[in-house]
Design an enzyme around this catalytic site. Structure first.
Site, PDB file in Angstrom:
ATOM      1  N   LYS A   1     -57.767 -14.527 -48.469  1.00  0.00           N
ATOM      2  CA  LYS A   1     -57.869 -14.052 -49.850  1.00  0.00           C
ATOM      3  C   LYS A   1     -57.277 -12.648 -49.898  1.00  0.00           C
ATOM      4  CE  LYS A   1     -61.152 -12.981 -53.559  1.00  0.00           C
ATOM      5  NZ  LYS A   1     -62.570 -12.996 -53.980  1.00  0.00           N
TER       6      LYS A   1
ATOM      7  N   LYS B   1     -55.817 -17.872 -51.303  1.00  0.00           N
ATOM      8  CA  LYS B   1     -55.935 -17.388 -52.684  1.00  0.00           C
ATOM      9  C   LYS B   1     -55.247 -16.040 -52.795  1.00  0.00           C
ATOM     10  CE  LYS B   1     -59.469 -16.117 -56.113  1.00  0.00           C
ATOM     11  NZ  LYS B   1     -60.908 -15.941 -56.374  1.00  0.00           N
TER      12      LYS B   1
END
EC number: 4.2.1.24
Length: 329
Positions: free
Chosen positions: A199, A252
Site C-alpha cells: 500500500k 493499492k
C-alpha cells in the site's frame, strides 16, 4: 514479396471468440469486491460529493442498497466505517458493539448469508488524530501498541461474523498478530487475512479520505505507507506478509502500480492476489467520461483487463454495480 510465416498474427484474433482465447482469464462477477462506506447514522444515505454514485449507508438501509446487487451477482463486499463523533486516541469506536462496522457485519450476514463480508482494519477513521495506528507523545507511530490494537479490532470483527480481515494500517508485523488472535479465538479455520501488503503513500487516496472522514490531523502517512517509487520495499513487504501467514495479498492503488501487481503475482503465486482501484482512479475515470474524453464502459473494462493481465484474482472497485450489469451480457 516473401513473408515470414511466423509474422502472420492477424488471423489468430480475427473474430471475437478468437480474441477471447488470446487473452488471460477475463474479469468475472466473482472477481469483484465492492467497497462500501457504513455511516454511524442508522438511516443514512449520504451522497459522497467527490465519488459519483457512491454513498455512506446506514445499517437500516443495507437491505435496500445491497439486495438488488446481490440479485445481479454480487459475491463480496468490504466495509469501511464512518463516524463524526466519539473519536479518541485508540479508535475505540472501530470495534464498538455500537459502531457502524460491527452492526453492519451482523446485519449483512443475517440479510445475505451468501455474501462474503470483508472488513478493512485501520484506525484512521476512528482516532482523534487521524493516523492509522497509536502514537507516541511526539506524534510518531507506536508500532507495537498499534499492532496490538489492530489485532484486537480484527478479532472483534471476526467474532461479529466477518469472513475476511483486511488490515490496511501498514504496521510492521500485524499479519502475524492477527493470525495469532484468530487462533486464540478459535476462528483461524474460517476467517482469512487478505493483507494490504503493498500500500503506497499515494495521492490517489484523496476522495476516500473525505468519504471516510479519515484524513490525518497533522503530518502525513509517509513513514508507514510505502514510498511511491519503492519497488524493493514493496517486494519485502509482500514477502513478509506471506511469511506471516497472509491468505491473500493486496496491491493499492491499482493502475499506477501494475508492475507491483505483476511482481506480487509471482512472489505469492500460490495465494489470491487482490488490487484496489482506489477513489482517485474512480474519480478520474468518471470525470474524463463525463467530459467526453472516452466512453465509460470501454475504459473501465480496459482497466479490468489490465488488472487481470498483471495477475489479479480479486479487484476492489467502486465500479462494481456497473460491472455487474456489463458482465451480464
Amino acid at each position: 514479396m516473401p513473408v515470414d510465416i511466423s509474422s502472420l498474427l492477424h488471423a489468430g484474433y480475427s473474430n471475437p471468440l478468437l480474441r477471447e482465447w488470446q487473452g488471460v482469464r477475463p474479469i468475472t462477477k466473482s472477481s469483484l469486491m465492492y467497497p462500501i462506506f457504513i455511516s454511524e447514522i442508522d438511516d443514512a444515505k449520504e451522497a459522497i460529493d467527490s465519488m459519483p454514485n457512491q454513498f455512506r449507508w446506514g445499517v437500516n438501509r443495507l437491505e435496500e442498497f445491497l439486495g438488488p446487487l446481490v440479485k445481479k451477482g454480487l459475491r463480496s463486499v468490504i466495509l469501511f466505517g464512518v463516524i463524526e463523533s466519539k473519536k479518541d486516541y485508540c479508535g475505540s469506536m472501530a470495534d464498538s458493539e455500537n459502531g457502524p462496522v460491527i452492526k453492519a457485519v451482523k446485519e449483512i450476514r443475517h440479510l445475505f448469508p451468501e455474501l462474503v463480508v470483508a472488513c478493512d482494519v485501520c484506525l484512521c477513521e476512528y482516532t482523534d488524530h487521524g493516523h492509522c495506528g497509536l502514537l507516541y507523545e511526539d506524534g510518531t507511530i507506536n508500532n507495537a501498541k498499534s499492532v496490538e490494537r489492530i489485532a484486537e479490532v480484527s478479532g472483534n470483527y471476526a467474532l461479529a461474523g466477518a469472513q475476511i480481515i483486511s488490515p490496511s494500517d501498514c504496521m510492521d508485523g500485524r499479519v502475524k498478530a492477527i493470525k495469532q488472535k484468530l487462533v486464540e479465538l478459535e476462528l483461524s479455520h474460517k476467517v482469512c487475512v487478505i493483507s494490504y501488503s503493498a500500500k503506497f503513500a499515494s495521492g490517489f487516496f484523496g476522495p476516500f479520505r473525505a468519504a471516510a472522514n479519515g484524513a490525518p490531523k497533522f503530518g502525513d502517512r509517509s513513514c508507514y505507507q510505502l514510498p511511491c517509487n519503492a519497488r524493493g520495499l514493496a517486494k519485502r513487504a509482500i514477502l513478509r506478509d506471506v511469511r506471516e501467514g497472509a491468505d491473500g495479498i493486496m496491491v493499492k492503488p491499482g493502475t499506477p502500480y501494475l508492475d507491483i501487481l505483476a511482481m506480487a503475482s509471482k512472489l505469492a503465486d500460490d495465494l489470491p492476489i487482490a488490487t484496489y482501484q482506489v477513489s482517485g482512479e474512480f474519480a478520474i475515470i468518471h470525470a474524463a467520461a463525463a467530459a467526453g474524453v472516452f466512453e465509460l464502459k470501454r475504459h473501465v473494462m480496459e482497466t479490468m483487463d489490465g488488472f487481470m493481465r498483471a495477475g489479479a484474482n480479486i479487484v476492489l472497485t467502486y465500479f462494481t454495480p456497473e460491472l455487474l450489469e456489463w458482465l451480464e451480457y
